[in-house]
Enzyme design. Structure first.
Site, PDB file in Angstrom:
ATOM      1  NE  ARG A 263      -6.652  -7.148  -8.364  1.00  0.00           N
ATOM      2  CZ  ARG A 263      -7.723  -7.354  -7.645  1.00  0.00           C
ATOM      3  NH1 ARG A 263      -8.614  -6.229  -7.584  1.00  0.00           N
ATOM      4  NH2 ARG A 263      -7.921  -8.286  -6.909  1.00  0.00           N
ATOM      5  CG  ASP A 264       1.350  -6.699  -4.668  1.00  0.00           C
ATOM      6  OD1 ASP A 264       1.381  -5.477  -4.600  1.00  0.00           O
ATOM      7  OD2 ASP A 264       1.363  -7.504  -3.747  1.00  0.00           O
ATOM      8  CG  LEU A 265       4.715  -5.097 -11.688  1.00  0.00           C
ATOM      9  CD1 LEU A 265       5.071  -6.442 -12.047  1.00  0.00           C
ATOM     10  CD2 LEU A 265       4.705  -4.144 -13.039  1.00  0.00           C
TER      11      LEU A 265
ATOM     12  CG  ASN B   8       4.960  -9.909  -5.977  1.00  0.00           C
ATOM     13  OD1 ASN B   8       5.572 -10.712  -5.064  1.00  0.00           O
ATOM     14  ND2 ASN B   8       4.008  -9.015  -5.941  1.00  0.00           N
TER      15      ASN B   8
ATOM     16  CB  THR C 108       2.469  -2.856  -2.691  1.00  0.00           C
ATOM     17  OG1 THR C 108       2.305  -4.153  -2.304  1.00  0.00           O
ATOM     18  CG2 THR C 108       3.634  -2.175  -1.928  1.00  0.00           C
TER      19      THR C 108
END
Length: 159
Positions: free
Chosen positions: A6-8, A12, A55
């Site tokens: 959910r925040d690739l 990260n 993001t």
């Protein structure tokens, strides 16, 4: 493994180089907002959430609507790859904030299309960055396609 990150995004991703192998290994970190499978290991195809998490610049359209699907991470990988190829994300800040998305958002600049396999990279971006999650390849399919493309790019660089 059934985890939806959910925040690739580039921040990260971690890279590791093996001196005996060409290229680098990419590892994903920061699983702070990840969606985990249930106790049996099953993952629902879609889970409704009250709010979008992640993001915005890398978020899939369905994720912005509060849906969680494995295809959302595939979409985010398209945005990351686009940024790696061009040096910027596909949309302006205004477009990201309003949620606007055009069909041609993943078209690479002409300079990249002249690079080795530029048309193949563009085709890959169009498949993994399709706005419709049902039309995106599965994570396993996208990974296999990416690996084949990576091997061809390494071979082209060595030639």
């Amino acid at each position: 493994r059934g985890i939806v990150h959910r925040d690739l995004k580039p921040g990260n991703l971690m890279f590791r180089r093996d001196a005996d192998l060409p290229g680098v290994e990419v590892m994903l970190g920061d699983f702070g907002v990840a969606h985990l499978p249930d106790a049996s290991g099953a993952v629902a195809a879609t889970t409704r959430r009250a709010e979008a998490v992640g993001t915005l610049a890398y978020m899939a359209p369905e994720q912005r609507r509060g849906e969680i699907t494995p295809a959302s991470d595939v979409y985010a990988s398209a945005v990351v790859l686009y940024e790696m190829c061009t040096g910027h994300t596909p949309w302006s800040r205004e477009a990201v904030m309003t949620g606007a998305r055009r069909t041609d958002d993943f078209l690479l600049p002409p300079a990249l299309r002249n690079e080795p396999l530029g048309d193949d990279v563009q085709g890959h971006l169009l498949r993994i960055g399709d706005p419709d999650p049902a039309k995106r390849p599965t994570t396993a399919q996208a990974l296999a396609e990416s690996q084949r493309l990576r091997e061809r790019l390494i071979a082209a660089g060595a030639a």
